[in-house]
Design an enzyme around this catalytic site. Structure first.
Site, short mmCIF file in Angstrom:
data_model
loop_
_atom_site.label_atom_id
_atom_site.label_comp_id
_atom_site.label_asym_id
_atom_site.label_seq_id
_atom_site.Cartn_x
_atom_site.Cartn_y
_atom_site.Cartn_z
N LYS A 166 -12.05 -0.21 1.17
CA LYS A 166 -11.26 0.52 0.19
C LYS A 166 -12.03 0.61 -1.13
O LYS A 166 -12.88 1.47 -1.28
CB LYS A 166 -9.87 -0.11 0.06
N HIS A 205 -5.48 -4.02 -1.09
CA HIS A 205 -5.28 -2.95 -2.07
C HIS A 205 -5.28 -3.46 -3.50
O HIS A 205 -5.05 -2.68 -4.43
CB HIS A 205 -3.98 -2.21 -1.76
N SER A 219 0.79 -1.23 0.00
CA SER A 219 0.00 0.00 0.00
C SER A 219 0.82 1.28 0.00
O SER A 219 0.32 2.33 -0.42
CB SER A 219 -0.94 0.01 1.21
#
Length: 397
Positions: A244, A214, A186
């Protein structure tokens, strides 16, 4: 009266963090967390969110959340193992299993909880874990909780991983050995070398564990890093987040039916935490539906990522070796990094500094995260501010 020892400890260490440029000021967003946010009444282009696809403010998710709250209530009312498993929880887990191309899924309250739960439910003091040295803090804490022997290997160094795996296997000291990696790292935006990791794992009978927080919603047509490499049937654990690209909150583990059955019986955050509220689950279902049926947001995310990267690179910034839309701007010195971030914010770009312990000392950076919701005009303005502030601080020529 408060403990004097505690007061001395806190005051001394807080001042030390400030002096070293490691003190983080927490800002309050007034309103939704979109491509432009309001802080202290000022509008700022937001480059610090993990809301990759802009779904956190998508009306389809909001409508689903409101509807579920009205039909199912504000809370789930219990832990999953008593009567806190609602039909919505089952629907989300079934949908996520299809999304990740696995047999089953278990949902947790956060991505951090996933790693604390899953690692410690399977690994113990008689086992060993091979962990990439740049793995996320939640992986590190999950490994510690398991009490397994943790063997760190150099970041994405496959020769070192193979050497460590061979030594661990031939030692005969461990009942089980697991290799754990982030799918996408990340802070740098690089992608794990999963094909090579799987090859080594199969050679030495390692359990494979990929935290794809991610990568999900970004790679593999949205299904993540494992799907990107065509390895869905060769990875034991796939960890995902719902906070996310999905845009809400929570996390999940995807894998075999037997693995998920075991986690539902033995993972402590699942057993001892009240399950997520109906509004959250319904919004997640809506987000997964969007990801499975519409790739336009993913395409826009990558388009914006390439545009920002090209612009910052052309100005002379060190943006590392990112292979994803994550765009680090590496400054180095922590104090200078924080000063740089402050000036960017003053000029209308909300780009927060990232310093130790999130990244190693001496590698302070701004972690820029363009999203699918940003317009080209917004990103052009960002590049202009980076040019102005960078020249002002002698960071670029």
């Amino acid at each position: 009266m408060a403990s004097q020892a505690l007061d001395l400890f806190l005051s001394t260490n807080i001042e030390d963090l400030k002096a070293k440029g490691l003190y983080n000021v927490i800002d309050t967003v007034q309103g939704p967390n979109g491509p432009v946010i309001q802080i202290d009444g000022k509008s700022l282009i937001n480059l610090s969110s993990n809301n990759y696809l802009g779904l956190a403010t998508d009306s389809r998710l909001v409508d689903a959340a409101v509807k579920a709250a009205k039909t199912h209530g504000a809370g789930a009312g219990a832990v999953r193992t008593i009567n806190g498993t609602l039909d919505l929880h089952n629907q989300l887990e079934e949908k996520l299993a299809g999304f990740k191309h696995t047999e089953a899924v278990i949902v947790y309250q956060s991505g951090f909880n996933c790693n604390m739960a899953a690692i410690s439910a399977v690994m113990d003091a008689n086992d060993a874990i091979l962990s990439d040295e740049l793995n996320h803090a939640s992986i590190i804490d999950g490994c510690r909780l398991s009490k397994a022997k943790v063997i760190r290997y150099k970041h994405s160094d496959m020769e070192d991983l193979r050497s460590q795996a061979k030594a661990a296997k031939e030692s005969g000291l461990y009942n089980k050995i697991m290799v754990i990696t982030d799918g996408v790292f990340s802070m740098d935006g690089d992608i794990a070398k999963l094909p090579e990791i799987v090859k080594i794992a199969e050679e030495f009978d390692l359990i494979t564990y990929v935290d794809d927080a991610h990568g999900s919603g970004v790679l593999g047509e949205g299904a993540g890093t494992v799907k990107h490499f065509g390895l869905s049937d060769r990875i034991d654990f796939q960890i995902g987040t719902l906070s996310k690209a999905i845009g809400v909150v929570g996390g999940y583990v995807a894998g075999s039916k037997q693995l998920i059955e075991w986690l539902k019986l033995r993972s402590r955050p699942f057993l001892f935490s009240t399950s997520q509220p109906p509004a959250v689950i319904a919004a997640c279902i809506a987000a997964v539906d969007i990801l499975m049926n519409d790739k336009d947001l993913i395409d826009k995310l990558w388009e914006n990522g390439r545009f920002l990267k090209d612009g910052l690179r052309a100005l002379g910034y060190d943006i590392g070796h990112s292979e994803t839309p994550i765009t680090p701007c590496i400054i180095g010195d922590e104090v200078k990094t924080q000063q740089f971030s402050k000036r960017l914010i003053e000029e209308g770009v909300y780009a927060k500094s990232i310093v130790f312990p999130t990244v190693p000392k001496g590698t302070g950076r701004i972690r820029n995260m363009p999203t699918a919701a940003h317009t080209k005009e917004m990103l052009e303005q960002v590049i202009g501010v980076y040019e102005k502030v960078g020249k002002e601080m002698n960071l670029i020529g």
